[in-house]
Design a protein around this motif. Structure first.
Motif, PDB file in Angstrom:
ATOM      1  N   GLN A   1       0.844  -1.568  -0.003  1.00  0.00           N
ATOM      2  CA  GLN A   1       0.010  -0.043  -0.251  1.00  0.00           C
ATOM      3  C   GLN A   1       0.910   1.349  -0.191  1.00  0.00           C
ATOM      4  N   ASP A   2       1.889   1.450   0.392  1.00  0.00           N
ATOM      5  CA  ASP A   2       3.093   2.278   0.760  1.00  0.00           C
ATOM      6  C   ASP A   2       3.308   2.714  -0.886  1.00  0.00           C
ATOM      7  N   GLU A   3       4.098   1.687  -1.242  1.00  0.00           N
ATOM      8  CA  GLU A   3       4.634   1.920  -2.677  1.00  0.00           C
ATOM      9  C   GLU A   3       3.657   2.614  -3.308  1.00  0.00           C
ATOM     10  N   ALA A   4       1.898   1.833  -3.383  1.00  0.00           N
ATOM     11  CA  ALA A   4       0.927   2.294  -4.550  1.00  0.00           C
ATOM     12  C   ALA A   4       0.188   3.568  -4.027  1.00  0.00           C
ATOM     13  N   VAL A   5       0.766   3.944  -3.294  1.00  0.00           N
ATOM     14  CA  VAL A   5      -0.120   5.739  -2.414  1.00  0.00           C
ATOM     15  C   VAL A   5       1.306   6.015  -3.142  1.00  0.00           C
ATOM     16  N   ASN A   6       2.725   5.885  -2.749  1.00  0.00           N
ATOM     17  CA  ASN A   6       3.808   6.543  -3.327  1.00  0.00           C
ATOM     18  C   ASN A   6       3.968   6.996  -5.243  1.00  0.00           C
ATOM     19  N   PHE A   7       3.298   5.782  -5.235  1.00  0.00           N
ATOM     20  CA  PHE A   7       3.477   5.686  -7.172  1.00  0.00           C
ATOM     21  C   PHE A   7       1.865   6.504  -7.323  1.00  0.00           C
ATOM     22  N   TRP A   8       1.323   6.591  -6.580  1.00  0.00           N
ATOM     23  CA  TRP A   8       0.162   7.244  -6.941  1.00  0.00           C
ATOM     24  C   TRP A   8      -0.015   8.821  -7.100  1.00  0.00           C
ATOM     25  N   THR A   9       0.280   9.104  -6.194  1.00  0.00           N
ATOM     26  CA  THR A   9       1.051  10.633  -5.597  1.00  0.00           C
ATOM     27  C   THR A   9       2.179  10.637  -6.459  1.00  0.00           C
ATOM     28  N   GLU A  10       2.863  10.657  -5.587  1.00  0.00           N
ATOM     29  CA  GLU A  10       4.292  11.153  -6.256  1.00  0.00           C
ATOM     30  C   GLU A  10       4.437  11.334  -8.348  1.00  0.00           C
ATOM     31  N   LYS A  11       4.138  10.361  -9.114  1.00  0.00           N
ATOM     32  CA  LYS A  11       3.964  10.113 -10.159  1.00  0.00           C
ATOM     33  C   LYS A  11       2.715   9.823 -11.157  1.00  0.00           C
ATOM     34  N   VAL A  12       1.056  10.104 -10.702  1.00  0.00           N
ATOM     35  CA  VAL A  12       0.777   9.712 -11.523  1.00  0.00           C
ATOM     36  C   VAL A  12      -0.105  11.593 -11.410  1.00  0.00           C
ATOM     37  N   GLY A  13       0.227  12.332  -9.825  1.00  0.00           N
ATOM     38  CA  GLY A  13      -0.642  13.227  -9.439  1.00  0.00           C
ATOM     39  C   GLY A  13      -2.057  13.351  -9.030  1.00  0.00           C
TER      40      GLY A  13
ATOM     41  N   ASN B   1       8.938  10.606 -17.803  1.00  0.00           N
ATOM     42  CA  ASN B   1       9.909  11.932 -17.061  1.00  0.00           C
ATOM     43  C   ASN B   1      10.452  11.747 -15.722  1.00  0.00           C
ATOM     44  N   LYS B   2       9.026  11.029 -15.551  1.00  0.00           N
ATOM     45  CA  LYS B   2       9.020  10.760 -13.838  1.00  0.00           C
ATOM     46  C   LYS B   2       9.601   8.741 -14.126  1.00  0.00           C
ATOM     47  N   ASN B   3      10.038   8.237 -15.144  1.00  0.00           N
ATOM     48  CA  ASN B   3      10.116   6.993 -14.784  1.00  0.00           C
ATOM     49  C   ASN B   3       9.054   5.930 -14.757  1.00  0.00           C
ATOM     50  N   VAL B   4       7.724   6.058 -15.199  1.00  0.00           N
ATOM     51  CA  VAL B   4       6.742   5.350 -15.559  1.00  0.00           C
ATOM     52  C   VAL B   4       7.224   4.651 -16.569  1.00  0.00           C
ATOM     53  N   LYS B   5       6.490   3.423 -16.113  1.00  0.00           N
ATOM     54  CA  LYS B   5       6.173   2.536 -17.369  1.00  0.00           C
ATOM     55  C   LYS B   5       5.062   2.628 -18.664  1.00  0.00           C
ATOM     56  N   VAL B   6       5.916   3.565 -19.398  1.00  0.00           N
ATOM     57  CA  VAL B   6       4.571   3.857 -20.002  1.00  0.00           C
ATOM     58  C   VAL B   6       4.755   4.321 -22.021  1.00  0.00           C
ATOM     59  N   GLY B   7       3.539   3.476 -22.424  1.00  0.00           N
ATOM     60  CA  GLY B   7       3.653   2.901 -23.290  1.00  0.00           C
ATOM     61  C   GLY B   7       2.967   3.802 -24.464  1.00  0.00           C
ATOM     62  N   GLU B   8       3.536   3.517 -26.067  1.00  0.00           N
ATOM     63  CA  GLU B   8       3.377   4.592 -27.096  1.00  0.00           C
ATOM     64  C   GLU B   8       2.092   5.300 -27.156  1.00  0.00           C
TER      65      GLU B   8
ATOM     66  N   ARG C   1      -7.412   9.664 -28.496  1.00  0.00           N
ATOM     67  CA  ARG C   1      -5.838   8.924 -28.707  1.00  0.00           C
ATOM     68  C   ARG C   1      -5.600   8.542 -27.355  1.00  0.00           C
ATOM     69  N   VAL C   2      -5.084   7.361 -26.971  1.00  0.00           N
ATOM     70  CA  VAL C   2      -4.902   6.481 -26.002  1.00  0.00           C
ATOM     71  C   VAL C   2      -3.345   5.746 -25.248  1.00  0.00           C
ATOM     72  N   PHE C   3      -2.842   6.035 -24.196  1.00  0.00           N
ATOM     73  CA  PHE C   3      -1.995   4.928 -24.333  1.00  0.00           C
ATOM     74  C   PHE C   3      -2.017   4.968 -22.818  1.00  0.00           C
ATOM     75  N   ASN C   4      -0.751   3.636 -22.465  1.00  0.00           N
ATOM     76  CA  ASN C   4      -1.316   2.744 -20.903  1.00  0.00           C
ATOM     77  C   ASN C   4      -0.021   3.610 -20.197  1.00  0.00           C
ATOM     78  N   PHE C   5      -0.245   2.622 -18.892  1.00  0.00           N
ATOM     79  CA  PHE C   5       1.519   3.060 -17.934  1.00  0.00           C
ATOM     80  C   PHE C   5       0.707   1.787 -16.868  1.00  0.00           C
ATOM     81  N   ALA C   6       2.343   1.443 -16.374  1.00  0.00           N
ATOM     82  CA  ALA C   6       1.603   1.111 -15.098  1.00  0.00           C
ATOM     83  C   ALA C   6       1.888   1.335 -14.118  1.00  0.00           C
ATOM     84  N   ASP C   7       2.126   0.456 -12.306  1.00  0.00           N
ATOM     85  CA  ASP C   7       2.461   0.743 -11.422  1.00  0.00           C
ATOM     86  C   ASP C   7       3.326   0.147 -11.193  1.00  0.00           C
ATOM     87  N   TYR C   8       3.829   0.264  -9.751  1.00  0.00           N
ATOM     88  CA  TYR C   8       5.154  -0.496  -8.959  1.00  0.00           C
ATOM     89  C   TYR C   8       5.192  -2.008  -9.433  1.00  0.00           C
TER      90      TYR C   8
END
Length: 125
Positions: A15-27, A93-100, A108-115
């Protein structure tokens, strides 16, 4: 009658890693955090305060013990973004795994992955 989607349950390993991802990476923002004092903790996150729909981060292992047989798979979520190109660049730029970025009809659509390699999609709106 159902009038809207209120909350989406997302079961995560950390959960802590997930909170960090969603707040720090995704906003997203943490809207609330609850702990029942018996090991059950849930964190509500949303893209903005006052959003109609929020995501609740639950501990996957604990929920599996409490509700054996429950489907704890990742829901297929499609987010809408008005600042589509900016969001795509920011995640890269935040090193998130992001699709084209791909064209899907008139959008237009793109995907991204969490930790945990759970994939989510973003559509330009």
């Amino acid at each position: 009658m159902i009038s809207k989607v209120g909350q989406i349950m997302l079961y995560v390993n950390n959960q802590d890693e997930a909170v960090n991802f969603w707040t720090e990476k995704v906003g997203f923002r943490v809207i609330s955090e609850e702990n029942n004092g018996q090991g059950m903790r849930w964190i509500e996150i949303a893209p903005t305060t006052g959003a109609e729909t929020s995501i609740i981060l639950h501990n996957k292992e604990l929920v599996a013990k409490m509700s054996p047989g429950m489907n704890l798979g990742t829901p297929s979520l499609m987010f809408f973004a008005e600042n589509f190109n900016e969001l795509h660049s920011e995640l890269v730029n935040k090193n998130v795994k992001v699709g084209e970025i791909v064209n899907m009809g008139s959008s237009r659509v793109f995907n991204f992955a969490d930790y945990e390699d759970n994939y989510f999609a973003v559509m330009e709106k």
